[in-house]
Design an enzyme around this catalytic site. Structure first.
Site, short mmCIF file in Angstrom:
data_model
loop_
_atom_site.label_atom_id
_atom_site.label_comp_id
_atom_site.label_asym_id
_atom_site.label_seq_id
_atom_site.Cartn_x
_atom_site.Cartn_y
_atom_site.Cartn_z
CE LYS A 79 -4.00 1.90 2.59
NZ LYS A 79 -4.83 1.73 3.81
CB SER A 154 -8.09 3.64 2.75
OG SER A 154 -7.24 3.01 3.68
CB SER A 178 -8.33 0.85 5.75
OG SER A 178 -9.00 2.07 5.69
#
Lengths: 484, 472
Positions: A79, A154, A178
């Site tokens: 990420k 996210s 997330s």
């Protein structure tokens, strides 16, 4: 034969048996990315060139029998709010579009030591604030199951690339769901460990008391492998825990509580049915299912949207254009900082900074932030009490299956509600896993979430592995335009 | 008074960067003290020990379950745009420090002692202030160095008391070995909050904060200036506003920096990156058991040896060697005042003239005691004593041998001196007559004659005494 959906241990066996080389796997994964990324947009950057050499090095290690461990040669996506030295860490924000990190996050150092290859950096909602990747400054990621739908957020990019097969696994970060929510939307496994078990050093902070790095994988075993390679006390993170001895929940004849408040209004019929289906399966395995009430879970969104923005308002103060990142000129240094922040941050980030600044302001602190801290402490107590009665808690991961782009971006409260089931684990600090178990009436993935007391992560993973084997969810997305 | 004390730890407060002096800007940096994305603070245990030591030695109550807070404000030299500090749970509260003002004891009450991190250093080009500078240079070497802030209660009543307080605090951190304590290097930085009220008022007047005082002299001058400024305003029925004022070293005046400082909202909240600071009984006991001798204890020892409060205070704040030398020498001479005067007067004066900060290594307490005894026992004159001391600073000598070989020993044998006195009286019958007629000052002349006759070896007071006896 495709290898990108095999488990890490299966791949490792093929490597060891010299039936597959890391370089071959990497080419396959990269080709998969080349074929799917134009549709999915899960990766913001791909590290192709440098990985050709790294894969060749891994080949040699397996040839010589000097491989570094089970993760050696495994391509994993990261990420883009986790620092890898020498590469951009953009947090999907204009603010950091040109920012290169000079240092590795602790998790990256650990994975490098094990010979992991990084496919690249994945898309997210700006600074991990959002549930759909629609808040990325570089465009949204699409759900591999249906590109007209969001992949969740996210960590939407990290979930989508594992689902699409352009990485064997990925790392995400989870502040209010997330990791788990996008894993659920993309039909893969997402695990948020106990707060403090995995070092946060090098993870760009959103809300420090809630953030936790965790894996997104094709199966529970892969999550377990990644978690155990990343966990442990880190002298660079004062909140990282030394392992403590905790009473572990039972693996056999366990008592499992269905959270009443997460089976009520706001939860779709599909999601409820999925939990009931899994509960029956568990019952058939000899476990006991009970309904438990945790009334404060209903408050979790309110608590979360005071604590997380308050912490973020301070955490994001450092982005001022003075020392790094993009700078927008001004007549004075203060004007320069104001202009930089006005242009560098997107609307959702600004909204949360304002909300948090307000909640911490003199005269409002007691009514908002102070009150939220008290409620959080009470909620922790509520869960601690409940765990005296049950071994695990179960709920849907998300209130519904993946929604369409734009569907909730106009109704912020509804968007925030999509984290209803996942937020309690962050507020309490306990581990939580999302496991795909079936398809909705729309043919889209649905998951259940299982939680257990803090510091019982490996027991939770073991329990989940058993559940996974009886659920046997094998569906894979068919990516429209997929040529491979 | 609000005083920031820079601690002399090896590394910074929340990272492992070395604390070293360097002229090169931005040399000692890491992701944490530069506030890079993803970096985290890890508290420095040594710094916590140091502040606990300071809090204990100022008789503070120790907060055993404390925490760090974030103090939010934007400034370019503050890397995270928040400072990690302490808010409602500082390490020490409700302490006190004994000081000496004008030769008398006084007590300064301490409100709090808390831990925080230093900021970077800004140099504004083209102007002294950030909003009118053409550019600002930032050096983050200082960012993250551990600072202890010591805040007193508003009970200090004069500039002298404020200066004495800073002197005492400075000596304390030096003796505790937790700070270099050098004002000129900014190891100790202080702000003064001043309010003037009418004599009969129960409440304090409006507080004005003065910044930018870099020496004790400017502290004293700034406080005095501010007291007179505020007094004049009150006498003219003007309203004093709460503000921060800047001390102008050259013009010797204060001028307004920014007003409404009191309304700044720092949005303090506990730093989620740092677990609560639990100071165990063990930890505190260990520090208590290793407590060095405090300046007040040292001062009491000097007082017990026979010095006045003022003398004891002054030698306690002199370089370490002076106090030590005083102790060893006075142990031999058993004369505290004379020893004090020789060390703080003659010895220090002669060293200063030579540009030395401490006596030569060969100088022993015994040698100095010998010089003092020779003078005290009238074996040599005070002037000869000074001469021998000067010689001793130059090279290793034996004071008594030096006095003998340089014929500095005084004649104290009254029979010998009587002989000489009689001889002089015989030779000066005319002078004697004038003395008899009232010209008494001529006795001095006769004493001089005796000394001359003895080649300067006669103790003048003995000679005078014998002369008077002979005349009358």
């Amino acid at each position: 034969m495709n290898h990108y959906k095999l488990s890490i241990s299966e791949i490792n066996k093929l490597f060891k048996d010299k039936k597959l080389k890391p370089s071959e796997l990497y080419s396959e994964v990269f080709e998969r990315a080349a074929n799917t990324e134009s549709i999915i947009h899960g990766h913001l950057t791909l590290f192709q060139d440098e990985n050709i050499k790294k894969a060749a090095d891994a080949d040699k290690r397996y040839e010589n029998g000097t491989e570094l461990g089970i993760l050696d040669g495994i391509p994993i996506a990261i990420k883009d709010n986790i620092n890898i030295a020498g590469y951009a860490t953009t947090c999907s924000s204009q603010m950091l579009s040109n920012y290169i990190s000079p240092y590795d996050a602790t998790v990256i150092t650990k994975l490098k030591d094990e010979g992991v290859m990084f496919t690249g950096k994945t898309n997210l909602d700006e600074f991990a604030m959002g549930s759909s990747t629609e808040n990325s400054a570089f465009g949204p990621t699409k759900n591999p199951w249906d590109p007209s739908r969001v992949p969740g957020g996210s960590s939407g990019g990290s979930a989508a690339v594992v689902s699409a097969g352009s990485a064997i696994a990925s790392l995400g970060s989870d502040t209010g769901g997330s990791i788990r929510q996008p894993a659920s939307f993309c039909g893969v496994v997402g695990f948020k460990p106990t707060y403090g078990t995995v070092s946060r050093f090098g993870l760009v902070a959103f809300a420090s008391s809630l953030d936790q790095i965790g894996p997104i994988t094709n199966n529970v075993e892969d999550s377990k492998i990644l978690f155990n390679s990343m966990k442990g006390f880190d002298p660079f993170d004062a909140t990282s825990g030394k392992e403590s001895k905790t009473k572990q929940p039972k693996l056999k004849n366990a008592k499992i509580g269905i959270i009443k408040e997460l089976m009520e209004d706001g939860i779709s019929e599909d999601a409820k049915l999925e939990v009931q289906k899994v509960a029956k399966l568990l019952e058939s395995q000899g476990h006991e299912i009970v309904e438990v009430s945790l009334p404060l879970t209903k408050m979790s969104i309110s608590i979360y949207y005071l604590i997380a923005p308050a912490e973020c308002s301070a955490n994001l103060s450092r982005f001022d254009g003075v020392r790094y990142g993009n700078r927008v000129a001004g007549n004075t240094s203060y004007e320069m900082m104001e202009n930089t922040r006005a242009e560098g941050f997107g609307p959702e980030v600004k909204k949360r900074i304002l909300l948090g600044t307000y909640a911490l302001s003199a005269g409002y602190y007691d009514a908002f932030y102070g009150q939220a801290l008290k409620a959080r402490a009470m909620m922790k107590k509520e869960f601690t009490e409940t765990y005296k009665e049950v071994d695990y808690l179960i709920s849907p991961t998300t209130p519904s299956d993946p929604f369409k782009f734009g569907e909730k971006s106009d109704n912020q409260l509804e968007m925030y509600m999509s984290d209803l089931c996942t937020i309690p684990a962050n507020l309490v600090g306990m581990p939580a896993i999302s496991i795909p178990t079936g398809l909705s009436s729309n043919g889209l993935p649905l998951s259940v979430q299982i939680m257990s007391p803090a510091n019982t992560d490996n027991t939770l993973l073991e329990f989940s592995q058993k559940l996974e084997s009886v659920v046997s969810f094998t569906s894979l997305p068919e990516i429209k335009g997929d040529v491979s | 008074m609000e005083t920031h004390v820079e601690l002399k730890t090896n590394s910074k407060m929340f990272c492992r960067c070395n604390v070293v002096e360097t002229d090169k800007p931005n040399e000692n940096l890491c992701p944490t003290c530069l506030g890079l994305p993803g970096s985290l603070p890890v508290p420095n245990k040594r710094a916590i020990e140091f502040i606990t030591l300071l809090a204990l030695s100022t008789k503070c109550q120790i907060t055993t379950d404390g925490m760090f807070h974030r103090k939010n404000y934007f400034y370019p030299d503050l890397p995270k745009n928040y400072q990690i500090s302490q808010f409602d749970l500082p390490v020490g509260t409700e302490g006190s420090l004994e000081i000496v003002v004008n030769g008398e004891f006084s007590t300064v009450e301490i409100e709090r002692v808390h831990m925080e991190e230093d900021t970077g250093k800004s140099t504004h080009i083209g102007s002294g202030r950030i909003d009118s500078a053409t550019s600002t240079h930032l050096d983050f070497n200082r960012a993250g160095i551990p600072l202890v802030e010591v805040v007193t209660k508003p009970l200090i009543k004069s500039s002298k008391e404020a200066v004495s307080y800073i002197e005492e605090l400075r000596q304390l951190v030096i003796d505790l070995d937790i700070s270099e304590g050098k004002l000129e290097k900014g190891n100790l930085r202080f702000d003064a909050n001043i309010s003037v009220a009418y004599e009969n008022d129960d409440e304090l007047g409006t507080k004005v904060e003065i910044k930018n005082m870099n020496s004790l002299r400017s502290l004293e001058k700034a406080i005095e200036y501010e007291i007179s400024r505020q007094t004049k305003m009150l006498n003219n029925n003007e309203t004093i506003i709460q503000e921060t004022r800047h001390w102008d070293e050259k013009k010797e005046v204060t001028s307004s920096m920014r007003s409404k400082e009191g309304s700044a909202d720092y949005r303090y909240f506990s730093d989620p990156d740092i677990p609560n600071m639990i100071l165990s009984e063990d930890f505190i006991d260990k520090i208590k058991n290793n407590m060095p001798v405090l300046p007040s204890e040292k001062r009491n020892t000097f007082i017990n040896s026979g010095l006045s409060i003022e003398e004891a205070n002054s030698i306690g704040k002199s370089p370490k060697w002076m106090g030590e030398l005083y102790k060893s020498v006075s142990d031999i001479t058993n004369d505290s005042k004379t020893t004090f005067n020789w060390i703080t007067g003659e010895l220090q004066g002669q060293l200063r003239k030579l540009g030395e900060t401490s006596p030569p290594e060969w100088m022993t307490a015994e040698q100095l005691a010998e010089i003092i005894s020779l003078v005290k026992n009238d074996k040599i004159s005070f002037t000869s004593g000074k001469e021998i001391l000067a010689e001793l600073i130059e090279e290793k000598i034996n004071p008594e041998e030096y006095a003998i070989s340089n014929k500095l020993i005084q004649e104290n044998d009254t029979e010998e001196i009587s002989k000489m006195v009689k001889e002089i009286i015989k030779e000066n019958s005319e002078v004697l007559e004038r003395i008899a007629n009232g010209e008494e000052k001529l006795i001095g002349f006769l004493v001089g004659q005796v000394i001359k006759l003895s080649n300067g070896k006669v103790n003048p007071s003995v000679a005078k005494e014998l002369l008077l006896k002979e005349i009358k």
